[in-house]
Design an enzyme around this catalytic site. Structure first.
Site, mmCIF file in Angstrom:
data_model
loop_
_atom_site.group_PDB
_atom_site.id
_atom_site.type_symbol
_atom_site.label_atom_id
_atom_site.label_comp_id
_atom_site.label_asym_id
_atom_site.label_seq_id
_atom_site.Cartn_x
_atom_site.Cartn_y
_atom_site.Cartn_z
ATOM 1 N N ASP A 121 0.855 -1.183 0.000
ATOM 2 C CA ASP A 121 0.000 0.000 0.000
ATOM 3 C C ASP A 121 0.891 1.234 0.000
ATOM 4 O OD1 ASP A 121 -1.789 2.039 0.504
ATOM 5 O OD2 ASP A 121 -2.447 1.262 2.449
ATOM 6 N N GLU A 139 -0.993 7.615 -13.092
ATOM 7 C CA GLU A 139 -2.446 7.465 -12.931
ATOM 8 C C GLU A 139 -2.834 6.577 -11.748
ATOM 9 O OE1 GLU A 139 -4.709 6.651 -16.519
ATOM 10 O OE2 GLU A 139 -3.233 7.726 -17.730
ATOM 11 N N HIS A 143 -6.490 6.597 -7.106
ATOM 12 C CA HIS A 143 -7.070 5.636 -6.174
ATOM 13 C C HIS A 143 -6.694 5.922 -4.716
ATOM 14 C CE1 HIS A 143 -8.498 3.150 -9.444
ATOM 15 N NE2 HIS A 143 -7.295 3.094 -9.972
#
Length: 270
Positions: A121, A139, A143
């Site tokens: 993460d 990109e 998120h």
């Protein structure tokens, strides 16, 4: 920046399901492409590689440096960067399926000694302070459940003087939305710049290239999907293909609504 109501694990599960199909569609690239104009006939894979190079070129990488690819997806950018720029790449993805595909792609390319893929993460990296010479996030910050926290992590793991380059769709119209799941509300470019400064970075350069990204990908991706229909249906089924075709409809929100930002910044040297 807004804090969405989903978690990194939700994003991981989403990409575990999506990545095998997107790997076929985009050949290991989970981002848009770059074309010069309507007459540019470069295929999708080359358009994606062009955009990778355009982002990475802002970093001024030197052979032997160590790059973090944050949100590395299925690994095509990591392989390209290691091969063409002569650097070591550590890719981090929240998707275990993506990590397996990415490492297999690196191994098949003969780059297993310079490309290492980890499941992790980017809000909570396991690497020590001052570990990387550069960071790229193509990109993937769309998120982020906490963009400020992710930027602080990138700052922490970068060595003093290290560089970071990101690319992200940016909002021009207040009404624009993104068509996919687990994507935070698009930011205005000036808000992203402010977020980098707040995290401690010094801004180096930024460029808007929405017409050569959204304006072209939105036109080309649906045609590319149709060209892959037979293979896609054979591997994933008709319903999956119809879902892919539906997803293509929102890829070009129009230059009056959305742009595409490439941003490079630096961690101060001292």
């Amino acid at each position: 920046m807004s804090h969405p109501n989903w978690t990194p694990d939700d994003v991981g599960e989403y990409y575990n399901a999506l990545t095998p199909a997107s790997d076929v569609f985009l050949a290991g690239n989970e981002h848009h492409g770059y074309w010069y104009d309507d007459e540019d006939e470069a295929p999708i894979e080359e358009g994606s590689a062009r955009l990778t190079r355009k982002i990475v070129d802002t970093l001024g990488l030197r052979p032997g440096e160590h790059l973090l690819d944050a949100g590395c997806g299925a690994g095509a950018p990591a392989v390209l960067i290691a091969d063409e720029y002569g650097v070591r790449v550590t890719g981090v993805t929240i998707s275990s399926v993506g990590a397996q595909l990415a490492q297999a792609r690196a191994d098949a390319s003969g780059l297993s000694d310079r490309v290492r893929i980890e499941v992790g993460d980017y809000h909570a990296l396991t690497h020590p302070e001052n570990h990387f010479d550069a960071v790229v996030a193509i990109e993937s910050l769309i998120h982020a459940v906490d963009l400020d926290r992710a930027l602080r992590e990138f700052y922490r793991v970068l060595r003093p003087g290290g560089r970071i380059a990101i690319s992200e769709p940016t909002r021009l119209s207040p009404e624009v939305t993104m068509p996919s799941m687990y994507i935070r509300e698009p930011a205005k470019a000036e808000d992203l710049l402010e977020a980098f400064v707040a995290a401690g970075f010094v801004l180096e350069e930024w460029v808007h290239c929405g017409r050569r990204v959204f304006g072209q990908s939105g036109r080309r991706f649906p045609k590319h999907a149709e060209s892959l229909r037979e293979e896609f249906v054979a591997r994933f089924g008709e319903e999956a293909f119809l879902g892919l075709r539906e997803a293509m409809k929102g890829l070009d929100p129009g230059p009056e609504n959305m742009s595409y930002l490439i941003l490079c910044a630096r961690k101060p040297a001292g």
